[in-house]
Design an enzyme around this catalytic site. Structure first.
Site, PDB file in Angstrom:
ATOM      1  N   GLY A   1       2.960   1.963   5.097  1.00 51.80           N
ATOM      2  CA  GLY A   1       3.915   1.141   5.520  1.00 51.80           C
ATOM      3  C   GLY A   1       4.638   1.742   6.616  1.00 51.80           C
TER       4      GLY A   1
ATOM      5  N   CYS B   1       1.711   0.467  -8.817  1.00 51.90           N
ATOM      6  CA  CYS B   1       2.845   0.902  -8.093  1.00 51.90           C
ATOM      7  C   CYS B   1       4.131   1.125  -8.979  1.00 51.90           C
ATOM      8  CB  CYS B   1       3.296  -0.034  -6.997  1.00 51.90           C
ATOM      9  SG  CYS B   1       3.421  -1.547  -7.591  1.00 51.90           S
TER      10      CYS B   1
ATOM     11  N   GLY C   1       0.756  -1.308  -0.092  1.00 56.27           N
ATOM     12  CA  GLY C   1       0.108   0.037   0.126  1.00 56.27           C
ATOM     13  C   GLY C   1       0.840   1.294   0.130  1.00 56.27           C
TER      14      GLY C   1
ATOM     15  N   GLU D   1       5.739  -3.423   0.728  1.00 58.61           N
ATOM     16  CA  GLU D   1       5.819  -3.344  -0.873  1.00 58.61           C
ATOM     17  C   GLU D   1       4.722  -2.040  -0.901  1.00 58.61           C
ATOM     18  OE1 GLU D   1       7.184  -4.927  -2.946  1.00 58.61           O
ATOM     19  OE2 GLU D   1       7.564  -6.654  -2.442  1.00 58.61           O
TER      20      GLU D   1
HETATM   21  P1  NAD Z   1      -3.466   2.240   1.390  1.00 59.95           P
HETATM   22  O1  NAD Z   1      -2.248   2.440   1.894  1.00 59.95           O
HETATM   23  O2  NAD Z   1      -4.463   3.146   1.478  1.00 59.95           O
HETATM   24  O3  NAD Z   1      -4.200   1.069   1.786  1.00 59.95           O
HETATM   25  C1  NAD Z   1      -3.438  -0.477   1.760  1.00 59.95           C
HETATM   26  C2  NAD Z   1      -4.009  -1.506   2.617  1.00 59.95           C
HETATM   27  O4  NAD Z   1      -3.440  -0.920   3.994  1.00 59.95           O
HETATM   28  C3  NAD Z   1      -5.466  -1.487   2.823  1.00 59.95           C
HETATM   29  O5  NAD Z   1      -5.892  -2.870   3.102  1.00 59.95           O
HETATM   30  C4  NAD Z   1      -5.725  -0.616   3.973  1.00 59.95           C
HETATM   31  O6  NAD Z   1      -6.992  -0.884   4.687  1.00 59.95           O
HETATM   32  C5  NAD Z   1      -4.492  -1.053   4.940  1.00 59.95           C
HETATM   33  N1  NAD Z   1      -4.382  -0.064   5.966  1.00 59.95           N
HETATM   34  C6  NAD Z   1      -4.074   1.071   6.133  1.00 59.95           C
HETATM   35  N2  NAD Z   1      -3.786   1.701   7.138  1.00 59.95           N
HETATM   36  C7  NAD Z   1      -3.484   0.525   7.831  1.00 59.95           C
HETATM   37  C8  NAD Z   1      -2.955   0.263   9.251  1.00 59.95           C
HETATM   38  N3  NAD Z   1      -2.508   1.507  10.094  1.00 59.95           N
HETATM   39  N4  NAD Z   1      -2.877  -0.918   9.897  1.00 59.95           N
HETATM   40  C9  NAD Z   1      -3.427  -1.787   9.009  1.00 59.95           C
HETATM   41  N5  NAD Z   1      -3.655  -1.904   7.782  1.00 59.95           N
HETATM   42  C10 NAD Z   1      -3.604  -0.484   7.180  1.00 59.95           C
HETATM   43  O7  NAD Z   1      -3.190   2.039  -0.037  1.00 59.95           O
HETATM   44  P2  NAD Z   1      -4.079   1.853  -1.523  1.00 59.95           P
HETATM   45  O8  NAD Z   1      -4.532   3.077  -1.527  1.00 59.95           O
HETATM   46  O9  NAD Z   1      -4.922   0.557  -1.425  1.00 59.95           O
HETATM   47  O10 NAD Z   1      -3.072   1.328  -2.373  1.00 59.95           O
HETATM   48  C11 NAD Z   1      -2.333   2.374  -3.183  1.00 59.95           C
HETATM   49  C12 NAD Z   1      -0.981   2.331  -2.815  1.00 59.95           C
HETATM   50  O11 NAD Z   1      -0.188   1.056  -2.855  1.00 59.95           O
HETATM   51  C13 NAD Z   1      -0.036   3.169  -3.845  1.00 59.95           C
HETATM   52  O12 NAD Z   1       0.896   3.874  -3.146  1.00 59.95           O
HETATM   53  C14 NAD Z   1       0.843   2.001  -4.557  1.00 59.95           C
HETATM   54  O13 NAD Z   1       1.987   2.720  -5.259  1.00 59.95           O
HETATM   55  C15 NAD Z   1       0.914   1.112  -3.363  1.00 59.95           C
HETATM   56  N6  NAD Z   1       1.190  -0.319  -4.120  1.00 59.95           N
HETATM   57  C16 NAD Z   1       2.481  -0.756  -3.912  1.00 59.95           C
HETATM   58  C17 NAD Z   1       2.798  -1.915  -4.595  1.00 59.95           C
HETATM   59  C18 NAD Z   1       4.112  -2.559  -4.376  1.00 59.95           C
HETATM   60  O14 NAD Z   1       4.317  -3.828  -4.691  1.00 59.95           O
HETATM   61  N7  NAD Z   1       5.243  -1.732  -3.941  1.00 59.95           N
HETATM   62  C19 NAD Z   1       1.705  -2.698  -5.203  1.00 59.95           C
HETATM   63  C20 NAD Z   1       0.379  -2.176  -5.187  1.00 59.95           C
HETATM   64  C21 NAD Z   1       0.377  -0.865  -4.750  1.00 59.95           C
END
Ligand code: NAD
Length: 514
Positions: A251, A302, A246, A268
């Protein structure tokens, strides 16, 4: 395929009929979880696609109990036998490939070939994991003590947590789940609340296979919000590993909490990927690489290309060709075979994109095309925006951030050294690419003083990785590696064993004690 047929094929007939499905699987579906009911929208229309009930604190506990119980038995099954079950899951995915791919498109908004491509990626990693189940190798070392033998072996870690993002609603789970499963782990998945139906559908495909073999508790699901599910999961000492995909913001929080309990995290996170086009590049190839990288998945990968670094001798020509190509990109419903750019995932994403454009203009970026909402006939309630090009100075502040939308910056550089400096001059370090026909330029880009990213490509765009390699990035991208190569080691614990086959007890380093 019509939407009701897609849903029916995936065991979601209730959803097609306007009903609500459970988002909690703890070795079996929990009928009425205690969490709120969330509404999943079709981003192409803004219409309701279906409703899912999230897990509450007790439901989360049920998933932990299920995964813990299954772990005691699963870890005793020889790894190649675990691989055999993953092979059967791969077969089940093959049967549901088109329906699941279509659901990814309906719920997330990526175009149909990309939706199906995500399921193909799941099948690929299943196949990879089957082979891996016979290759969880440890090394043997020569002991410095006579008659002693030293070797390392790998054991399963236990119950792991998978937290996933909306933009790869099914593939990211499989990268983790199938590799972890052959490693002997069991797991709990918290998917993005934006794409809960995809998660329920995946469980409907793989869990009948696992249940029929007595291992329903290996793959558990708890759809949930950050509170209580997400935060409980990351703080839970019963989960030795949390794999989280995410945003960088998420992260940092996960890293802090999991690190605070000395657990392992596999992060990631966001990217800010640059593609350099040098004076000797094949511009036609580069054009295609940039278009797929920046416009594919409506800029919501990403690994999406965010910055193009143009050598000054090709900058004008390439900018003109790219701007022309942007004018012809078909924007529309992602289920339509002619569409290349579908909608963003939500209204919040549209608002974020529009705000970013205003900031960029205020900071001195020059808008070359796009920048607004896109009008799509029949998609009035959908979340469409125009693929956008901005000419930017190298120090434009917004270029330090990942805007998760089809917003591409064009920057002019004078040589490969400057391209590398600009490419590396952001907090994130996921994917990077150079287009050149000069071997020395390519090698310079790939050298220790070249790209600082986890992925560095030559004459290929930044996005569209294969599962055979280790996937992930450096710096704010989090440092995790998933999928191929030796990424499996993250899901296991290493044990070094020394065996004495003699009647003597020599000490290491020749120490004499008493
Ligand atoms: P996001 O960070 O909003 O959410 C991702 C996940 O994390 C969701 O399931 C969310 O509910 C959970 N989450 C958020 N805060 C949390 C916490 N405090 N504790 C536990 N879980 C929590 O991201 P998004 O909008 O769903 O996705 C887009 C982002 O993800 C972009 O920044 C993208 O670059 C990144 N991404 C990275 C990769 C990679 O492999 N590097 C792959 C796909 C997406």
């Amino acid at each position: 395929m019509r939407t009701p047929d897609i849903l029916a094929k995936l065991g979601l007939t209730q959803v097609a009929d306007g009903g609500t499905v459970s988002g909690v699987y703890a070795g079996r579906w929990i009928e009425s979880p205690a969490g709120e009911t969330i509404t999943s929208l079709d981003p192409a229309t803004g219409q309701v696609l279906g409703r899912v009930t999230m897990g509450g604190a007790d439901d989360y506990e049920a998933t932990v109990a299920s995964a813990q119980e299954a772990f005691q038995r699963w870890r005793q099954l020889p790894a190649p036998k675990r691989g055999e079950l993953v092979r059967l899951c791969g077969e089940a995915l093959r049967e549901h490939r088109d329906a699941l791919g279509a659901l990814v498109t309906l719920e997330m908004g990526k175009i149909l070939p990309e939706g199906v491509g995500e399921v193909i990626e799941m099948i690929d990693i299943a196949d990879f994991s089957v082979g891996l189940s016979r290759q969880l190798y440890g090394l043997s070392m020569h002991s410095e003590r006579p008659g002693h033998r030293m070797y390392e072996q790998w054991h399963p870690l236990g119950v792991m947590g998978i937290i996933s993002a909306f933009n790869f609603p099914v593939a990211v789970w499989s990268w983790n789940a199938f590799v972890a499963a052959v490693a002997g782990d069991t797991m709990i998945w918290k998917p993005s609340p934006v794409t809960p139906l995809c998660a329920v559908a995946v469980q409907n495909i793989v869990n009948p296979v696992m249940e029929s073999e007595g291992f329903g508790g290996v793959f558990n699901l708890c759809v949930g919000d950050v509170d209580p599910v997400g935060e409980t999961m990351i703080a839970d000492r019963r989960l030795p590993l949390i794999s989280a995909t995410g945003s960088v913001r998420m992260g940092k929080r996960v890293g802090e909490v999991v690190g605070g309990r000395l657990g392992r995290s596999l992060l990631e996170l966001g990217g800010n990927n640059a593609l350099a086009i040098m004076d000797d590049a094949n511009l036609e190839l580069a054009l295609r690489g940039v278009l797929f990288g920046a416009v594919g998945t409506a800029g919501q990968r990403c690994t999406s290309t965010r910055r193009v670094l143009l050598h000054e001798s090709v900058a004008d020509e390439f900018t003109e060709r790219l701007t022309r190509a942007y004018g012809t990109i078909p924007i529309g419903n992602p289920m339509d075979g002619k569409t290349l750019c579908g909608p963003l995932a939500s209204q919040a994403a549209v608002d974020g994109f529009l705000a970013a454009i205003e900031t960029v203009k205020g900071q001195g970026g020059e808008l070359l095309c796009g920048g607004g909402r896109a009008t799509v006939p029949g998609g009035e309630g959908g979340f469409y925006v125009e693929p956008t090009l901005v000419r930017a100075p190298t120090d434009l502040p917004m270029m330090q951030e990942e805007t998760f939308a089809p917003l591409l910056y064009l920057v002019t550089v004078s040589d490969i050294e400057e391209a590398i400096a600009v490419q590396n001059g952001v907090p994130q370090g996921l994917s990077s690419a150079v287009f050149t026909s000069n071997l020395q330029t390519a090698e310079r880009f790939l050298s220790y003083a070249g790209s600082d990213c986890g992925i560095a490509n030559v004459n290929i765009g930044t996005s569209g990785a294969e599962i055979g390699g280790a996937f992930g990035g450096e710096k704010d991208t989090g440092g995790g590696r998933e999928a191929g190569s030796d990424s499996w080691k993250a899901y296991m614990r290493r044990q070094t064993c020394t065996i004495n086959g003699t009647d003597e007890l020599p000490l290491a380093q020749g120490i004499s004690f008493g």
